[in-house]
Design an enzyme around this catalytic site. Structure first.
Site, mmCIF file in Angstrom:
data_model
loop_
_atom_site.group_PDB
_atom_site.id
_atom_site.type_symbol
_atom_site.label_atom_id
_atom_site.label_comp_id
_atom_site.label_asym_id
_atom_site.label_seq_id
_atom_site.Cartn_x
_atom_site.Cartn_y
_atom_site.Cartn_z
ATOM 1 C CG HIS A 140 52.730 -68.134 98.429
ATOM 2 N ND1 HIS A 140 50.949 -66.998 99.103
ATOM 3 C CD2 HIS A 140 52.787 -67.326 98.954
ATOM 4 C CE1 HIS A 140 51.066 -66.230 100.112
ATOM 5 N NE2 HIS A 140 52.513 -65.765 99.689
ATOM 6 C CD GLU A 143 59.667 -58.379 100.521
ATOM 7 O OE1 GLU A 143 59.107 -58.836 100.349
ATOM 8 O OE2 GLU A 143 59.348 -57.100 99.555
ATOM 9 C CD GLN A 199 59.466 -63.691 101.379
ATOM 10 O OE1 GLN A 199 59.039 -63.526 101.709
ATOM 11 N NE2 GLN A 199 60.609 -62.904 101.784
ATOM 12 C CD GLU A 235 57.169 -56.950 96.049
ATOM 13 O OE1 GLU A 235 57.264 -57.588 97.446
ATOM 14 O OE2 GLU A 235 56.604 -55.684 96.447
ATOM 15 C CG ASP A 279 52.563 -65.594 93.495
ATOM 16 O OD1 ASP A 279 51.346 -66.399 93.006
ATOM 17 O OD2 ASP A 279 53.247 -66.990 93.447
ATOM 18 C CE1 TYR A 280 52.366 -61.438 96.836
ATOM 19 C CE2 TYR A 280 54.402 -62.372 97.469
ATOM 20 C CZ TYR A 280 52.313 -62.483 97.521
ATOM 21 O OH TYR A 280 51.750 -63.032 98.681
ATOM 22 C CB ILE A 281 58.235 -61.120 89.513
ATOM 23 C CG1 ILE A 281 58.727 -60.768 89.317
ATOM 24 C CG2 ILE A 281 56.694 -61.068 88.873
ATOM 25 C CD1 ILE A 281 60.367 -61.489 88.447
#
Length: 803
Positions: free
Chosen positions: A592, A494, A547, A525, A550-552
Site C-alpha cells: 500500500h 471496488e 482502489q 482490476e 498498487d493494484y493498478i
C-alpha cells in the site's frame, strides 16, 4: 449437416443461391489472400504474416448476424469477417501486409500494426465522432492474446447503459441499447486469465456479448491437451450455463465447417444477446489452420500425418464447396470457374496494392538520387558518395530507410564543403523527415483543438467565509456536480457504490444517481479497466476506479497495450476517453505504498498521468478531463482525504490545467520539484530552511504526462541555478524522468551551478508502520539535510557541515 430447406425459409431459391455463392466467393477470396500473403512474406515483400485461413466459414455466419451499431472485439484471424461486412478489400489486405502508411489505402492502422489487426473508423479526420449506429464497428485489434476480452466487456456494457439510463444523448452511439458486442478468440488463448475474468464479469453484469471461440485444437504448436482441462472450453464452462432463476450464459456449440448450422447458431446467439441482454458463448470446433500459426514456421513440424490428412478432409471451405454441389446450388465446373476468377482478382489486387505502396517510394528515391548526384559532382569525395548512390540505385524494392539513410550518410562526406548542392540536400533531408516522421509517430495523444492541454485553468472560487471541510467532501461534492452535469458520466470500482468508496469520496451518490451510474465491481482490476475502455469507445464518459495505485499493476497490461495505444494505432480514428481514478502515495507497507510512478509513466505513453497534491486539485483534473476526450490516470493522495480544505463554490467548473506546474513557494537559492503527498512535506521543509537562511523555490509538478509544457521549471533554474527532484518512487524512477525533462528537454543544464540532485525512497518496497515509512521514504529531515548539503558545498562558511 442440415438440409437446404432448413436455411432457405421464405427466401426464394434464386436469392438463396446468390447468397450462398456470394458467401463462398468471400471465403475463397479470403483464403487466396492468405495463400498469396504467405508467399509475399517468404519472398521478402512483407515482413510477417498471420492469417485467418481455416476460419472462413464461421466468420461468414458471424457477419450475417452482425448489425449496424454492433461492435467487434477480436483477434488477428478475422479477415473473412471484415471482408464479409465490407470493411476489408483485397487491396487493403495487402496494403496492411506491406505496412502502407497511407490511411486511405490501409485504413486498419496506416501501417502501424502488422496485417491481421483490424479496425473501423469511429472518428472523422477532425477527430469528431461519426454516427456509429449507421455502420458496422470493429474496435482496433491488439496482438496480446486475450487482451481484447476486457474491452469487449465494456463495449457490451455500453448497450446496457444506453438502454437503462435516461438523459444520455445517444444519437450517434446507440439505438436503445440494441447493439451486441461480438468477441472472437482462439481456443488456446482461452487459457489466459483475462478470458476467465471477462467471462465471469459478463455473467455478473448481464450484458449483450457474444464470444466466438475458434477451436482448431492448437495454440501455435501446443495441442489443446496442454491448454485446456478436458481439452474443451465449453465443457469446462458449462457451469456458466444459465438456468431458470439464475444469471449466466447461453452456451452454444457448432462445427466450424457446417455452413447451415453456423448460420442458425449465430442468428440464435444474436437474438438472445440483443433482446434479452444475456451473454452467449459459441464454441466453434473442428476448425483447421492450413498454413500453421504464422509465416515464421510450418505446422508440419508439430502435426502428424493423420492430423494433416484430417485437416485436408475437414477444411471448412472444402466442406462448404461439397455442400454447394450436393445441394445443387452450383456444379463443380461452375465453382472452378468462380475460383479461377477469384484467383485472378486476388493477384490483380495484390499487384495494385504493391504498386500503390512502392511507387511513391521509388519516386522519392528518384528525387533523392538527383540531389545526391548533384552533391557528388561538386565534392572532393565523389568516389565515396557514388558508392552510396550506386547501392541505393540498385535496390530493386527500396524502402524509406534506404533513401534517408543514404542521404544522411552522404552528408558525412561533405562536412567541410560549402556548396549549394549540400545546402539543398540538407534542406531536403529536414523536409523529408518532417513529412515522413508523422506517418509513424503522430496521434499518440489528441492533436486536435479538443486536446486537454488546450483547456485553460479555472481557479476554485470561495465565499468570504469559506467552510473548511474534510477534503473528501470537496471530492464528493464535485463528483455530485459532475454526474448532474454529464448524464453520460458514470463511475465503478471496488467499493465505489454502496459505501461510496473506501474514503467516502462518493458518499450517497449511488442512492442519488442509481446503481448503473455509481456502481460496485468485483475484485477484478483488468476488466474494470476493460469496462471503461469499451464504454468510452461508445461515447460514454466512464471513470474506472482502481482502489489503490498498487493494484493498478493487475491492469497495467490493458492500460499499456490497449488504452494507451488506441489513438496511435488507429492513426487518430478511434479514441477511448477513459478516466482512471485511483489513490496512492505515502501509505505504509509493501502493498500500500502507492508510488510506483517510474514504472507506470514508462508504460502508458498516450495516457495522461496526473498527480495532484490535494483533493481540490484532483477534482479540478476531473473537470478538465471531462471537457476533453483523452484517457488519464488521476492519482489522489491517500493520506489527504481527512485533511482540511476549503469548499469551493464553483464545483464542477473549476479546472486544474494539464501539463502545467505550479510554483507553491518562491525562492532564490534552490528549486525543489516534487508532487503528490511528498510535495506537502517539501513545502513544510522549505519553511524550516528559511530559519537557516536557505530560500528554496517549491514547484508542484502536478502532471507527469505531460510535464511542464510551458518550461516553467527552467525559468526557475535561471533564478536559483540549483535543482533537486524529490519523490517517493524508487531511485531512478519518476525522479530520473523529471530530471531528464528539466535538464535535457528544457536544457536546464545550462543554468546549473551545482550538481542536480534527486532524493527518493529506498530501492526496496516501504516497510510497514510509522517507522517503516520514515526509514523507507524521504522524511522531512532527509529533505532538509539534502538541501542543506547542497548549500554547504556552495558556501561552507555560511552553511557549516551539519553532520
Amino acid at each position: 449437416m442440415q438440409t437446404l430447406s432448413d436455411l432457405k425459409n421464405e427466401m426464394s431459391f434464386e436469392d438463396f443461391k446468390a447468397q450462398v455463392l456470394n458467401d463462398y466467393k468471400t471465403a475463397v477470396t479470403s483464403r487466396e489472400c492468405s495463400l498469396l500473403g504467405r508467399r509475399e512474406v517468404l519472398t521478402g515483400k512483407a515482413k510477417f504474416g498471420i492469417f485467418g485461413d481455416g476460419k472462413e466459414v464461421p466468420q461468414l455466419a458471424l457477419a450475417k448476424a452482425f448489425q449496424n451499431g454492433d461492435f467487434r472485439s477480436g483477434y488477428y484471424r478475422d479477415q473473412t469477417f471484415m471482408m464479409a461486412i465490407g470493411e476489408l478489400s483485397i487491396e487493403q489486405f495487402f496494403a496492411g501486409l506491406y505496412g502502407n502508411t497511407n490511411l486511405e489505402q490501409e485504413p486498419m492502422s496506416g501501417g502501424r500494426q502488422m496485417g491481421g489487426h483490424f479496425t473501423t473508423h469511429s472518428l472523422d479526420a477532425n477527430g469528431q465522432w461519426k454516427n456509429l449506429t449507421q455502420q458496422k464497428n470493429s474496435s482496433s485489434d491488439i496482438s496480446p492474446t486475450a487482451g481484447q476480452m476486457p474491452r469487449l466487456l465494456g463495449l457490451a456494457q455500453a448497450s446496457k447503459i444506453y438502454r437503462n439510463v435516461d438523459g444520455i444523448a445517444a444519437d450517434n452511439f446507440s439505438n436503445n441499447g440494441n447493439e451486441v458486442a461480438w468477441g472472437t478468440i482462439g481456443n488456446a488463448s482461452t487459457s489466459e486469465g483475462l478470458f476467465f475474468e471477462t467471462i465471469n464479469a459478463a455473467g455478473v453484469l448481464k450484458v449483450p456479448m457474444v464470444i466466438s471461440v475458434w477451436d482448431d485444437e492448437y495454440g501455435i504448436s501446443v495441442h489443446a491437451k496442454y491448454q485446456t482441462t478436458k481439452e474443451n472450453i465449453s465443457t469446462i464452462l458449462s457451469g456458466f450455463q444459465r438456468e431458470e432463476g439464475t444469471n449466466g450464459y447461453e452456451i452454444l456449440r457448432v462445427k466450424g465447417w457446417d455452413y447451415v448450422a453456423l448460420m442458425e447458431t449465430y442468428q440464435e446467439a444474436s437474438k438472445i444477446a440483443r433482446e434479452e441482454h444475456v451473454p452467449v458463448l459459441i464454441h466453434v470446433s473442428e476448425l483447421t489452420q492450413p498454413q500453421g500459426h504464422s509465416t515464421s514456421g510450418s505446422h508440419e513440424r508439430y502435426k502428424d500425418e493423420a492430423r494433416l490428412q484430417w485437416e485436408t478432409e475437414n477444411d471448412c471451405n472444402a466442406k462448404m464447396r461439397s455442400w454447394i454441389i450436393s445441394s445443387s446450388i452450383a456444379t463443380d465446373d461452375e465453382l472452378k470457374d468462380l475460383e479461377k476468377s477469384i484467383k485472378k482478382q486476388v493477384r490483380d489486387g495484390k499487384k495494385a496494392a504493391w504498386s500503390a505502396f512502392i511507387d511513391p517510394i521509388k519516386s522519392e528515391r528518384k528525387e533523392a538520387l538527383k540531389l545526391l548526384n548533384k552533391v557528388a559532382a561538386s565534392s572532393s569525395n565523389k568516389v565515396f558518395i557514388e558508392k552510396i548512390i550506386n547501392t541505393l540505385s540498385e535496390v530493386s524494392e527500396p524502402n524509406r530507410k534506404d533513401i534517408l539513410s543514404s542521404a544522411r550518410k552522404v552528408l558525412r562526406y561533405v562536412l567541410n564543403e560549402n556548396t549549394s548542392a549540400k545546402q539543398e540536400l540538407q534542406q531536403w533531408i529536414t523536409a523529408y523527415l518532417e513529412k515522413i516522421q508523422p506517418e509513424f509517430s503522430s496521434h499518440l495523444v489528441n492533436e486536435t483543438e479538443s486536446s486537454a492541454v488546450n483547456i485553460q485553468e479555472v481557479k476554485p472560487e470561495y465565499d468570504a467565509n469559506a467552510e473548511e471541510v474534510d477534503a473528501r467532501i470537496v471530492m464528493r461534492d464535485n463528483f455530485d456536480a459532475i454526474f448532474s452535469k454529464y448524464p453520460e458520466a458514470l463511475i465503478f470500482g471496488e467499493d465505489s457504490g454502496t459505501i461510496g468508496d473506501v474514503n467516502q469520496g462518493l458518499e450517497g451518490l449511488q442512492e442519488k444517481y442509481g446503481e448503473l451510474r455509481v456502481s460496485d465491481a468485483g475484485i477484478r482490476e483488468a476488466t474494470i479497466l476493460g469496462q471503461g475502455i469499451g464504454m468510452a469507445m461508445r461515447g460514454l464518459r466512464p471513470i474506472a476506479e482502481i482502489q489503490y495505485l498498487d493494484y493498478i499493476l493487475y491492469a497495467l497490461q490493458i492500460i499499456s497495450d490497449d488504452l494507451a495505444t488506441l489513438r496511435y494505432r488507429t492513426k487518430g480514428r478511434q479514441k477511448a476517453p477513459l478516466i482512471i481514478r485511483t489513490r496512492g502515495h505515502r501509505l505504509e507497507g509493501i502493498w500500500h505504498s502507492g508510488s510506483q510512478l517510474g514504472g507506470i509513466i514508462n508504460l502508458v505513453r498516450g495516457v495522461h498521468v496526473l498527480v495532484p497534491r490535494n483533493m481540490t486539485k484532483a477534482a479540478g483534473f476531473y473537470n478538465t478531463l471531462l471537457q476533453s476526450d483523452e484517457p488519464a490516470i488521476v492519482i489522489e493522495c491517500l493520506n489527504g482525504y481527512r485533511l482540511k480544505e476549503e469548499l469551493p463554490t464553483n464545483l464542477g467548473e473549476f479546472k486544474t490545467p494539464i501539463g502545467v506546474v505550479e510554483t507553491v513557494k518562491e525562492g532564490s537559492d534552490i528549486t525543489l520539484l516534487s508532487y503528490g503527498s511528498t510535495l506537502r512535506i517539501v513545502d513544510q521543509v522549505a519553511k524550516e530552511l528559511l530559519e537557516v537562511g536557505i530560500n528554496a523555490e517549491v514547484i508542484d509538478a502536478q502532471s507527469l504526462l505531460p510535464f511542464d509544457l510551458n518550461h516553467d521549471v527552467v525559468k526557475s533554474l535561471q533564478k536559483t541555478n540549483r535543482l533537486m527532484v524529490i519523490d517517493e518512487d524508487v531511485p531512478g524512477g519518476a525522479s530520473a524522468y523529471l530530471l531528464n525533462e528539466v535538464l535535457n528537454t528544457q536544457n536546464g543544464y545550462k543554468y546549473l551551478d551545482s550538481q542536480p540532485k534527486t532524493l527518493t525512497a529506498k530501492a526496496h518496497r516501504p516497510a510497514y508502520g510509522t517507522d517503516g515509512d520514515y526509514f523507507s521514504k524521504p522524511s522531512a529531515e532527509d529533505i532538509f539535510e539534502a538541501v542543506y548539503d547542497v548549500m554547504h558545498e556552495v558556501n561552507p562558511n555560511d552553511f557549516p557541515k551539519l553532520r
